[in-house]
Design a protein around this motif. Structure first.
Motif: not given
Length: 372
Positions: A87, A90, A93-95, A97
């Protein structure tokens, strides 16, 4: 070691199998156990693996068929690719997801394994008869392994309907076995002790110190069993956090050479996802998984016929008792819980009750199977 291919790219999960039980006067029940965190052995440079092996011969002499699954990256099972847990590029927040998707994929893999096990081994269907339950599958997650098994319930709504139907026919009981609080998505109170995260312990020593601590026996205050005691009071001296019982040496400090040979083996890969699941930044995802597993998703509950049992060892490290009490309090105070949950204390056991007392462990598991 047998294995089952779970996708079209050759990904496999390996497992140990006690075989069809000797007593077959009624359909036997299959018990599938998913192991927890497996840490480095500082002396041998290897990893502790099959710590459930003492249950195998006992299961053979009963009405239980025991299946011990090795998660991805553990002996015999396909390692994860670096991209499965990377990750680094990323946003925060994307992590989250990314990690949610990671768990959904692991849930699909384990679900596929269960369906193929049913088909390949022609496992008996679950049957309800007066006074006893027989057949079917009981899925047990131990310690960190509960992240994967809870994900099966949480993400069952995303599976192929045919797979869900098959699982619904066979899954009898889901067992949360000795899950630390963070595995269930509960935050750690300030000032609580865990050698794995203790800044006063050098990084190079933490894993070895953790191995002793996590397998020790702890004498907690009897007030722990008072359900009227506020949860906030548990970490104020009720739960012993540091000092194990000197009269009961930690399990992992007294493995016999014979058992060490069975339990310690080289890893197939360092890519097994455990550090990913232990990352405290992913705690909110564990919380969402627990809520979906127990409360359902968008008002619906997949695998609604599967009951849940929480088994917690009363002399395990504090995080286990804390998690069990938090979960029980939440369920008892909520009007939204859709899935029935029963709590069973494993009296006098530490986190490795299945190694130190395999007979009682299998009896406790059998009690969970009979739960209606």
């Amino acid at each position: 070691m047998p294995e089952i291919q779970i996708d079209g790219t050759g990904t496999k999960l390996a497992y140990l199998d006690s075989g069809i039980p000797k007593l077959i006067d009624r359909p036997y029940t299959t018990l599938v156990i998913v192991h927890g965190f497996v840490f480095n052995n500082p002396e041998k440079g290897c990893f502790l693996s099959d710590i459930f092996h003492k249950l195998l011969p006992i299961a053979t002499a009963s009405h239980i068929r025991l299946i011990l699954v090795n998660r991805r990256g553990y002996h015999g099972s396909t390692p994860l690719a670096d991209s499965d847990t990377d990750t680094s590029t990323l946003s925060e927040s994307d992590k989250l997801d990314f990690y949610t998707n990671y768990l959904q994929i692991r849930a699909k893999e384990l679900s596929t394994f269960l369906v193929k096990l049913i088909e390949n081994e022609n496992l008996p269907l679950k049957v309800e008869t007066p006074g006893r339950a027989s057949g079917g599958i009981n899925l047990i997650g131990w310690s960190l392994g509960n992240v994967t098994t809870l994900s099966v319930l949480a993400f069952a709504n995303t599976l192929d309907p045919g797979m869900v139907h098959k699982l619904d026919e066979y899954l009898r009981t889901f067992v949360i076995y000795d899950a630390p609080h963070h595995v269930l998505g509960y935050p750690t109170p300030p000032g609580c002790h865990d050698p794995f995260y203790d800044p006063d312990i050098p990084d190079a020593e933490r894993e070895a110190r953790f191995a002793v601590w996590v397998s020790a026996y702890f004498t907690h205050d009897p007030a722990l069993f008072d359900n009227k005691l506020p949860i906030s009071e548990l970490t104020n001296g009720i739960l012993e956090q540091r000092n194990g019982n000197p009269a009961k040496p930690p399990t992992l400090t007294r493995l016999t050479p014979e058992d060490a040979a069975k339990c310690i083996e080289a890893m197939t890969s360092s890519a097994h996802g455990d550090q990913f699941m232990l990352d405290v930044k992913n705690l909110s995802v564990h919380r969402k998984v627990l809520v979906k597993a127990l409360f359902g998703h968008d008002g619906t509950l997949a695998l609604s016929n599967t009951k849940v049992v929480n088994i917690w060892c009363t002399e395990a490290f504090w995080e286990v008792a804390y998690g069990a009490r938090l979960l029980q309090a939440e369920i008892e105070s909520s009007s939204q819980v859709s899935r029935a949950v029963k709590f069973i204390p494993f009296e006098g056991a530490n986190h490795y009750g299945h190694y130190d007392d395999p007979l009682t462990t299998l009896a406790i598991f059998a009690k969970a199977m009979e739960y209606r």
